[in-house]
Enzyme design. Structure first.
Site, PDB file in Angstrom:
ATOM      1  N   TRP A 106       0.794  -1.226   0.000  1.00 35.03           N
ATOM      2  CA  TRP A 106       0.000   0.000   0.000  1.00 35.03           C
ATOM      3  C   TRP A 106       0.829   1.280   0.000  1.00 35.03           C
ATOM      4  O   TRP A 106       0.322   2.351  -0.307  1.00 35.03           O
ATOM      5  CB  TRP A 106      -0.880   0.023   1.259  1.00 35.03           C
ATOM      6  CG  TRP A 106      -0.096  -0.275   2.506  1.00 35.03           C
ATOM      7  CD1 TRP A 106       0.035  -1.486   3.109  1.00 35.03           C
ATOM      8  CD2 TRP A 106       0.720   0.627   3.254  1.00 35.03           C
ATOM      9  NE1 TRP A 106       0.882  -1.391   4.200  1.00 35.03           N
ATOM     10  CE2 TRP A 106       1.310  -0.102   4.311  1.00 35.03           C
ATOM     11  CE3 TRP A 106       0.999   1.992   3.140  1.00 35.03           C
ATOM     12  CZ2 TRP A 106       2.178   0.480   5.242  1.00 35.03           C
ATOM     13  CZ3 TRP A 106       1.864   2.579   4.068  1.00 35.03           C
ATOM     14  CH2 TRP A 106       2.434   1.823   5.106  1.00 35.03           C
ATOM     15  N   LYS A 146      -2.405  -8.196  -7.854  1.00 34.44           N
ATOM     16  CA  LYS A 146      -3.072  -8.371  -6.572  1.00 34.44           C
ATOM     17  C   LYS A 146      -2.485  -7.308  -5.649  1.00 34.44           C
ATOM     18  O   LYS A 146      -1.375  -7.430  -5.147  1.00 34.44           O
ATOM     19  CB  LYS A 146      -2.830  -9.770  -5.992  1.00 34.44           C
ATOM     20  CG  LYS A 146      -3.636 -10.028  -4.684  1.00 34.44           C
ATOM     21  CD  LYS A 146      -2.876  -9.535  -3.479  1.00 34.44           C
ATOM     22  CE  LYS A 146      -3.563  -9.781  -2.159  1.00 34.44           C
ATOM     23  NZ  LYS A 146      -4.422  -8.671  -1.702  1.00 34.44           N
ATOM     24  N   HIS A 147      -3.229  -6.217  -5.476  1.00 29.68           N
ATOM     25  CA  HIS A 147      -2.731  -5.090  -4.695  1.00 29.68           C
ATOM     26  C   HIS A 147      -3.128  -5.259  -3.236  1.00 29.68           C
ATOM     27  O   HIS A 147      -3.913  -6.128  -2.870  1.00 29.68           O
ATOM     28  CB  HIS A 147      -3.305  -3.790  -5.263  1.00 29.68           C
ATOM     29  CG  HIS A 147      -2.351  -2.639  -5.215  1.00 29.68           C
ATOM     30  ND1 HIS A 147      -1.468  -2.444  -4.172  1.00 29.68           N
ATOM     31  CD2 HIS A 147      -2.139  -1.588  -6.072  1.00 29.68           C
ATOM     32  CE1 HIS A 147      -0.760  -1.354  -4.407  1.00 29.68           C
ATOM     33  NE2 HIS A 147      -1.141  -0.824  -5.548  1.00 29.68           N
ATOM     34  N   ALA A 148      -2.564  -4.398  -2.386  1.00 27.31           N
ATOM     35  CA  ALA A 148      -2.946  -4.388  -0.978  1.00 27.31           C
ATOM     36  C   ALA A 148      -4.427  -4.070  -0.862  1.00 27.31           C
ATOM     37  O   ALA A 148      -4.964  -3.237  -1.598  1.00 27.31           O
ATOM     38  CB  ALA A 148      -2.123  -3.347  -0.221  1.00 27.31           C
ATOM     39  N   SER A 149      -5.075  -4.707   0.089  1.00 26.22           N
ATOM     40  CA  SER A 149      -6.526  -4.628   0.176  1.00 26.22           C
ATOM     41  C   SER A 149      -7.049  -3.284   0.647  1.00 26.22           C
ATOM     42  O   SER A 149      -8.248  -3.018   0.547  1.00 26.22           O
ATOM     43  CB  SER A 149      -7.053  -5.734   1.106  1.00 26.22           C
ATOM     44  OG  SER A 149      -6.726  -7.000   0.588  1.00 26.22           O
ATOM     45  N   SER A 182       6.401  -7.630   3.041  1.00 24.39           N
ATOM     46  CA  SER A 182       7.093  -8.004   4.265  1.00 24.39           C
ATOM     47  C   SER A 182       7.918  -9.269   4.059  1.00 24.39           C
ATOM     48  O   SER A 182       7.737 -10.017   3.096  1.00 24.39           O
ATOM     49  CB  SER A 182       6.070  -8.243   5.370  1.00 24.39           C
ATOM     50  OG  SER A 182       5.320  -9.407   5.088  1.00 24.39           O
ATOM     51  N   GLU A 198      11.156  -7.879  -3.315  1.00 25.20           N
ATOM     52  CA  GLU A 198      11.680  -6.654  -2.709  1.00 25.20           C
ATOM     53  C   GLU A 198      11.011  -6.551  -1.359  1.00 25.20           C
ATOM     54  O   GLU A 198       9.831  -6.228  -1.269  1.00 25.20           O
ATOM     55  CB  GLU A 198      11.387  -5.444  -3.605  1.00 25.20           C
ATOM     56  CG  GLU A 198      12.182  -4.212  -3.211  1.00 25.20           C
ATOM     57  CD  GLU A 198      11.454  -3.332  -2.216  1.00 25.20           C
ATOM     58  OE1 GLU A 198      11.777  -3.429  -1.003  1.00 25.20           O
ATOM     59  OE2 GLU A 198      10.574  -2.574  -2.620  1.00 25.20           O
ATOM     60  N   CYS A 207      10.407   1.182   2.487  1.00 26.85           N
ATOM     61  CA  CYS A 207      11.448   0.177   2.713  1.00 26.85           C
ATOM     62  C   CYS A 207      12.829   0.803   2.653  1.00 26.85           C
ATOM     63  O   CYS A 207      13.747   0.349   3.335  1.00 26.85           O
ATOM     64  CB  CYS A 207      11.344  -0.927   1.662  1.00 26.85           C
ATOM     65  SG  CYS A 207       9.810  -1.863   1.732  1.00 26.85           S
ATOM     66  N   GLU A 221      12.643  -3.413  11.907  1.00 31.47           N
ATOM     67  CA  GLU A 221      12.316  -2.351  10.955  1.00 31.47           C
ATOM     68  C   GLU A 221      11.202  -1.509  11.570  1.00 31.47           C
ATOM     69  O   GLU A 221      10.126  -2.021  11.878  1.00 31.47           O
ATOM     70  CB  GLU A 221      11.856  -2.923   9.616  1.00 31.47           C
ATOM     71  CG  GLU A 221      11.539  -1.822   8.610  1.00 31.47           C
ATOM     72  CD  GLU A 221      11.037  -2.349   7.274  1.00 31.47           C
ATOM     73  OE1 GLU A 221      11.129  -1.615   6.287  1.00 31.47           O
ATOM     74  OE2 GLU A 221      10.558  -3.498   7.243  1.00 31.47           O
TER      75      GLU A 221
END
Length: 480
Positions: free
Chosen positions: A144, A168-171, A221, A242, A276, A373
């Site tokens: 996202w 398939k993107h973040a929801s 992640s 990545e 990131c 992180e």
């Protein structure tokens, strides 16, 4: 990205997806999700469309990608506002992200033919060359935090190479995902060749294993990377990962302290710290720790929280209340274990997923700010005895995405960046960032494979050796 940056699921109502504005907590639009059967049907259709798309010339595909760049620029403000509504990105950052996507499309439209040109090889006698053929449909599993850029970073080279893509993107960013599909279709990408799938994360493994999927690219992640890599390996499909980063910047005793602090703050606050490749650990030679602390606090203090829809806002909300609470837990736990708070560190009394620019010092092993992180606006200052100790601390991390060196001696910085730091990217006296012209990716738990440049576009092609010789002169070899 670490656990707090997992692909998040939105609220559901009557089997629909609903977004939430992180700045206000207000519910947003509803979207109809796809099923795994929908996804498999899309994969089959994409494979059929690919068989035609791969036959087009580079010039024909280039015209489509150039048009996509034009559409992105024409819709820049609209797309930026959509990102603001869904994940809290500031309007200024959203516009910059959209422009970067347009540049990515133009760059690969102009350079794919060069990157993928046949390469002759002199083997003495017969003609030999290496050719680069598209492999099929790439499944892109995306996060996202950069709703457009992460996708176009993968899609532009994949499409120019002759491949197709399913997204398939973040929801929590379904509107952004569908907008990307719309832009590409308007530009002339065949409808079936690129499709957005509003698919639950639980169905990704089944889609990876579908015969019509050739490869997978994921930004996300470490746990998500392990899951995708395991699924892809089980069916012998290539993947590019990545993943997270805990980017270290080594601040040497010869650095201009005020200038170094400004670079460090810029590095830390990329996308409100939700990146990131944002700088997260600032490893400072002990002799200049105190003046660097003062300069860093002043540099970070300039990032005031504000309405993300207003131009000039430097720090908007985090992407969700859950993410904000996790960041605060990491800060409080670090302080309880000996870190010292210099700035921020408290949850503001306002509605929404807000967290202030925060600076911690005396950051040591065993503290979350040192070991994990931290995916938000929190800078960690770590003291080192000297250059060698700073390099040791920088490399003592499971991550290896970006890194930096801040010094007045460019030869010294060049040596450390190129030879000493264990990371996929090392920048001297500037903040780490991706660029279509240079390879992007990490080592260790930050993943493998590369995006962007000639190295990125060649990740999802068949690198094929071809020998050609007249039949009457043919002869075999008994050596493999």
């Amino acid at each position: 990205m670490a656990e707090q940056a997992e692909l998040t699921r939105p609220e559901t109502s009557a089997k629909k997806l609903q977004t939430v504005n992180p700045a206000t907590g207000e519910p947003g639009k509803f979207y109809d999700p796809h099923s795994i059967d929908d996804a498999k049907a899309a994969a089959k259709a994409a494979r059929a469309a690919f068989l035609e798309w791969r036959r087009l010339s580079f010039e024909q595909r280039s015209a489509v990608l150039h048009k996509a760049a034009d559409i992105l620029r024409a819709r820049e403000t609209e797309l930026a506002r959509l990102m603001t509504e869904e994940m809290g990105k500031t309007l200024d950052d959203g516009r910059a992200e959209t422009e970067k996507c347009a540049f990515q499309c133009n760059w690969f439209a102009d350079h794919a033919a060069e990157y993928l040109a046949d390469q002759p090889v002199d083997i003495g006698g017969a003609e030999a060359f290496v050719t680069f053929n598209p492999i099929g449909i790439v499944l892109a599993v995306m996060p996202w935090n950069f709703p457009l850029w992460q996708v176009f970073r993968a899609a532009a080279p994949a499409l120019m190479a002759g491949n197709g893509m399913l997204l398939k993107h973040a929801s929590n960013v379904p509107g952004s995902a569908l907008a990307i599909e719309e832009v590409l279709h308007q530009a002339g990408v065949p409808k079936d060749l690129f499709r957005t799938l509003l698919l639950p994360s639980s169905e990704v493994e089944a889609l990876i294993k579908d015969d019509n999927i050739a490869a997978v690219t994921l930004t996300g992640s470490v746990p998500a990377g392990r899951s995708v890599a395991t699924a892809a390996a089980s069916v012998l499909k290539k993947c590019v990962l990545e993943l997270g980063g805990s980017d270290a910047y080594v601040v040497l005793e010869d650095a201009d302290i005020e200038a170094a602090a400004k670079v460090a703050a810029t590095a830390r606050m990329v996308n409100g710290g939700q990146s990131c490749i944002a700088g997260k650990r600032f490893i400072v030679v002990r002799s200049i720790v105190e003046p660097f602390e003062r300069a860093m606090v002043e540099a970070m203090r300039s990032y005031e929280m504000g309405d993300p829809t207003r131009e000039g806002t430097k720090l908007g909300p985090m992407q969700s209340m859950k993410a904000r609470d996790e960041i605060h837990r990491q800060v409080e736990d670090s302080i309880a274990k000996g870190a010292r708070l210099l700035l921020g560190g408290s949850v503001p009394e306002r509605t929404g997923a807000w967290y202030p620019a925060t600076v911690l010092t005396n950051v040591l092993p065993g503290q979350p700010a040192h070991d994990e992180e931290v995916f938000g606006p929190v800078a960690a200052i770590i003291a080192a005895d000297d250059e060698a100790d700073a390099i040791r601390i920088a490399n003592d991390s499971p991550f290896g995405l970006g890194s930096g060196v801040l010094t007045s001696d460019l030869d010294r910085g060049r040596r450390i960046a190129s030879q000493e730091l264990e990371a996929g990217l090392s920048f001297v006296n500037e903040n780490v960032r991706s660029d279509p012209r240079t390879p992007f990716g990490g080592v260790k738990h930050s993943g493998f494979g590369r995006e962007c440049s000639a190295y990125g576009i060649r990740e999802f092609v068949n690198i094929k050796t071809v020998h050609v010789k007249p039949l009457e002169h043919a002869n075999g070899s008994q050596v493999e």
